[in-house]
Structures are given as C-alpha cells and as structure tokens.
Scaffold this motif. Structure first.
Motif, short mmCIF file in Angstrom:
data_model
loop_
_atom_site.label_atom_id
_atom_site.label_comp_id
_atom_site.label_asym_id
_atom_site.label_seq_id
_atom_site.Cartn_x
_atom_site.Cartn_y
_atom_site.Cartn_z
N UNK A 1 -19.40 -3.00 5.17
CA UNK A 1 -18.59 -4.22 5.24
C UNK A 1 -18.90 -4.90 6.57
N UNK A 2 -19.35 -6.16 6.49
CA UNK A 2 -19.83 -6.84 7.70
C UNK A 2 -18.74 -7.59 8.44
N UNK A 3 -17.62 -7.89 7.79
CA UNK A 3 -16.52 -8.62 8.44
C UNK A 3 -15.21 -7.87 8.21
N UNK A 4 -14.54 -7.51 9.30
CA UNK A 4 -13.20 -6.93 9.29
C UNK A 4 -13.06 -5.67 8.42
N UNK A 5 -13.94 -4.69 8.60
CA UNK A 5 -13.87 -3.49 7.77
C UNK A 5 -12.56 -2.71 7.90
N UNK A 6 -11.97 -2.65 9.10
CA UNK A 6 -10.74 -1.88 9.30
C UNK A 6 -9.58 -2.44 8.48
N UNK A 7 -9.60 -3.75 8.25
CA UNK A 7 -8.56 -4.38 7.45
C UNK A 7 -8.53 -3.81 6.04
N UNK A 8 -9.67 -3.34 5.55
CA UNK A 8 -9.79 -2.89 4.15
C UNK A 8 -9.35 -1.44 3.94
N UNK A 9 -9.06 -0.73 5.00
CA UNK A 9 -8.77 0.71 4.88
C UNK A 9 -7.66 0.99 3.87
N UNK B 1 -11.13 -13.46 4.82
CA UNK B 1 -12.29 -13.34 5.70
C UNK B 1 -12.85 -11.92 5.66
N UNK B 2 -13.48 -11.61 4.53
CA UNK B 2 -14.09 -10.30 4.30
C UNK B 2 -15.42 -10.51 3.58
N UNK B 3 -16.45 -9.80 3.97
CA UNK B 3 -17.66 -9.77 3.16
C UNK B 3 -18.50 -8.56 3.53
N UNK B 4 -19.43 -8.24 2.65
CA UNK B 4 -20.22 -7.02 2.81
C UNK B 4 -21.64 -7.25 2.31
N UNK B 5 -22.46 -6.23 2.45
CA UNK B 5 -23.83 -6.31 1.97
C UNK B 5 -23.87 -6.25 0.45
N UNK C 1 -14.41 -4.94 -3.05
CA UNK C 1 -13.41 -5.58 -2.19
C UNK C 1 -12.45 -6.41 -3.04
N UNK C 2 -13.00 -7.14 -4.01
CA UNK C 2 -12.15 -7.94 -4.91
C UNK C 2 -11.21 -7.05 -5.70
N UNK C 3 -11.73 -5.96 -6.24
CA UNK C 3 -10.89 -5.07 -7.05
C UNK C 3 -9.82 -4.38 -6.21
N UNK C 4 -10.21 -3.90 -5.03
CA UNK C 4 -9.25 -3.17 -4.19
C UNK C 4 -8.14 -4.07 -3.66
#
Length: 415
Positions: free
Chosen positions: A71-79, A387-391, A399-402
């Motif tokens: 995850x390239x933007x704000x990975x900790x937010x997704x925990x 503001x989230x995105x990944x490779x 990310x969308x599903x979670x």
C-alpha cells in the motif's frame, strides 16, 4: 421529502455502485439495515467489469503485513479494515457466491473463468437486498443528524450515508471525481489528486512502430540521469502509440510520482533469463545457421517480428548487413540492446486513464476503526474516494472490499 414509491424507510444511502459501494450495501443489508444504492451510470460494477483486462484480479493471497507493504498511501490507516475483512475473507466470500478462484504468479487471485463479469454478478447477488436508484447524486445535506440526498431534483431522506464514488479515473464508468465535491460541501478536505497506476508517455518513434506489441517475461528498470535504478520489475508490458503500458509499467508509475519523469529512462531486459555469455552463444548459433542472410532477417527466433526493425535501429547497425560480416563489436552492441533496450520517458497519460487515483478524502478526517467521518456524524467513506492506493496485484480491489465491508457494518450497527 420524496421516497420514490419505495416501501419502508430508506435508512442508509450508499453513493456509488462500484466494488466498495456494493460491498458496503450488501454488508449493511445483512446487518439488518434498509439500504439504497445511488449509481450514476446505467449499471452496477461498470469499472469492475473491465479490471485486469476483463479478468479481474480480485485480491492478493498474502498476509496482512505483506499486504500493507504494497500500500503506497496511508497503509496504517487500513489496519483495522483488513482485520475486519481480510484477503482470505474476500476469497471465502466469492467462493460462497459460486465463483471459483485461482492464484497466479505474485499471489494474484483471479476467477477461474477469467471473466470479470463473474465477480460483478457475484457482487450484485451479494447486495441484491438493497434498492438501486440509477441517478447521479448532486447534493447531500445534513440537518439535525438527518441526511437529505438529492438526485435528479428529487430529495431522499436517510439516517446514514456512505460515500463510495471512486476516484477520478475512468469517468465513463462513473469514477468522475464527483464524490470529492460532495465531501467538500460537507466539510471534508481532499488531498492532491494525481494519477497512479497509469500508462507512461514516450515520444520515441519506436513505440509507435511497435504499438500493440506485448512483451512477456521481460525485466524492466527505471533509471535516472545518473543511471541509478529507481524501480525494477519482471512481467508483462505493452507498447502503445503514446508510449508504454501493461502491468509492470503501471506498477512502476506508482513509484515515480515524486520524480521529474522527463529525466527518466525505461530500460528493458528482453532476455532476463540469459546472462550475456549465454545469450552471445545463442546469437552465434543463430548466426551460423543464417550466415548469408541480412541481419534484419536473422533475428526472428529471438525477437517478435514487429520489434526487429526498431531493435536494429536502436543498435545502430545496418539491418541489410550480412550476418557473416557482423563484427565482434557489432555483436556486442546487439547483446547490449537485448539487455538494455531503452525508451526515454516524457510524461503520464491523463488522470482519466489511471487505474487508480492517488489522493482523496484526507484519512485524518476518518475514523479507521469504523470508516465514519470525524466531522459529520453518520457519514462514512469507503474505497478509492479515500486517500489510499496500492500497487497492482489485487491490492486496490481488496482495499475497496475491506473498507466497504467496515463502512457498511459500522453504519448498520450504529443505529
């Protein structure tokens, strides 16, 4: 206040019928809520249907820690979201909905059928308990804790609202950036919107000559003016009239957002499985069999036909020169071109062509454990609008599903 002849109170509005919106709606329905999806296009899952070249890389079969590394933007937010609905949960859900899955290179998960429409239909089934209004939302207001959603000059009343409108890429599929405007009017901030996972522009005439040509099992490197390698990857790419695209190119673009791309070069190793000595032996073997042929007619076993002309042009050798008169120095130039086929880079394609929009609703304004706004009670966000995105590799859909799952569950259970 209009209810458009729907039975019962429409308690939760989900704005956007993409993967995040359908997940949020289905989860909220299963949690006991009365849900209505507002979709601006003529059908649900329009962008989802074209992902992965129509194959749909639905998730990545990896651990939570490995996922967050991609995850390239704000990975900790997704925990919290990944803890609530993991990659394993996604696979289990689709299997339960009748979609058999398979895991490919890089732990990318696809439907066995290789048809994205199967994923779309499964998601439609999952959220089938929600009502759907095919209208674009123009305004959301909140007065005394109650929401009014306006679409096509009609007002609808709700207790909670989930914004799942996607980013700004692929506007014809509904991801036109309208969700940002809705959020701003409700007091939220939007970070800078830039393309991520996007094709790269090159003005090199070689790209136009090779447009439509796909290369598999190549190694790419992005180099700066000092020849430092900024990014490297192995896989598939394609030439286009504007430059280059394909999985490894899209992934590379996510690493270049802070660089002046005009100072960078794409280096392609066309034969990564062969070291220079082995490749030289192979070249000598081919040349011995075609000694009296012109060089341009002697490379067909090593290169696709569409690439032979550009390849020879890049090597600087006369393509009409007989193979038996190729010097050792010229053979070295051919080897160098095989291992370092160079394309200068000049820019990015427009954000509307990006797979993912980098930027969105500021995560500082969203509670990560619920996806609820910290500014407006009862307002939630999920998916690419944040503001989230990944490779590439299934990470962005996960990310969308979670986030969709967590938003839908939180909204429904907060009554």
């Amino acid at each position: 206040m209009l209810n458009d002849n729907f039975e019962g109170a429409l308690r939760i509005a989900v704005i956007g019928g993409g993967p995040a919106g359908m997940m949020a709606a289905g989860t909220a329905v299963l949690s006991g809520a009365d849900v209505c999806i507002f979709e601006a296009t003529d059908r649900l899952g329009k962008k989802l249907a074209i992902t992965g070249k129509g194959r749909c890389n639905v998730t990545n079969n990896c651990s939570r820690e490995e996922f967050l590394e991609n995850v390239t933007k704000n990975p900790r937010f997704l925990y919290a979201a990944l803890s609530a609905f993991s990659t394993e949960d996604t696979m289990t859900l689709f299997e339960s909905l009748g979609v058999k899955l398979k895991t490919e290179r890089g732990r990318r998960v696809f439907p066995e059928s290789e048809k994205a429409v199967d994923i779309v239909n499964a998601m439609k089934s999952y959220c089938s308990g929600a009502k759907v209004i095919y209208k674009k939302v123009s305004k959301i207001t909140n007065i005394d804790g109650k929401f009014t959603v306006t679409a096509s000059n009609k007002d609808y009343s709700f207790d909670k609202v989930i914004i799942a409108t996607g980013g700004k890429s692929y506007p014809l599929t509904g991801s036109d950036g309208s969700g940002y405007a809705l959020a701003i009017k409700l007091g939220h901030s939007v970070t800078e919107l830039i393309p991520s996972l996007i094709p790269l522009v090159s003005h090199s005439p070689l790209c136009r000559e090779m447009q439509g040509l796909s290369l598999k099992n190549v190694k790419i490197s992005i180099k700066d003016e000092a020849e430092s390698v900024l990014y490297t990857d192995f896989g598939e790419m394609m030439f286009a009239h504007f430059g280059v695209t394909g999985p490894v190119i899209l992934s590379a673009s996510a690493h270049l957002r802070d660089r002046d791309i005009r100072s960078l070069t794409l280096s392609i190793d066309l034969k990564p499985a062969l070291d220079e000595k082995t490749l030289d032996a192979r070249l000598l073997s081919d040349f011995s069999k075609k000694a009296n042929k012109d060089l341009i007619n002697a490379l067909g076993d090593l290169l696709p036909s569409k690439m032979i002309g550009p390849f020879i042009a890049l090597s600087g050798i006369d393509g009409r020169k007989k193979v038996n008169s190729i010097t050792k120095e010229e053979r070295k130039r051919l080897l160098d071109t095989f291992k370092d086929f160079r394309i200068p880079l000049d820019g990015y394609r427009p954000i509307e062509e990006a797979i993912v929009t980098s930027g969105g609703i500021d995560v500082k304004e969203i509670t990560p454990k619920t996806m609820e706004s910290k500014i407006v009670y009862g307002l939630y966000f999920c998916g690419e609008v944040i503001d989230l995105d990944a490779y590439t590799g299934g990470y962005n859909l996960q990310i969308a599903f979670s986030t969709g799952y967590l938003a839908g569950k939180s909204a429904a259970e907060s009554f």
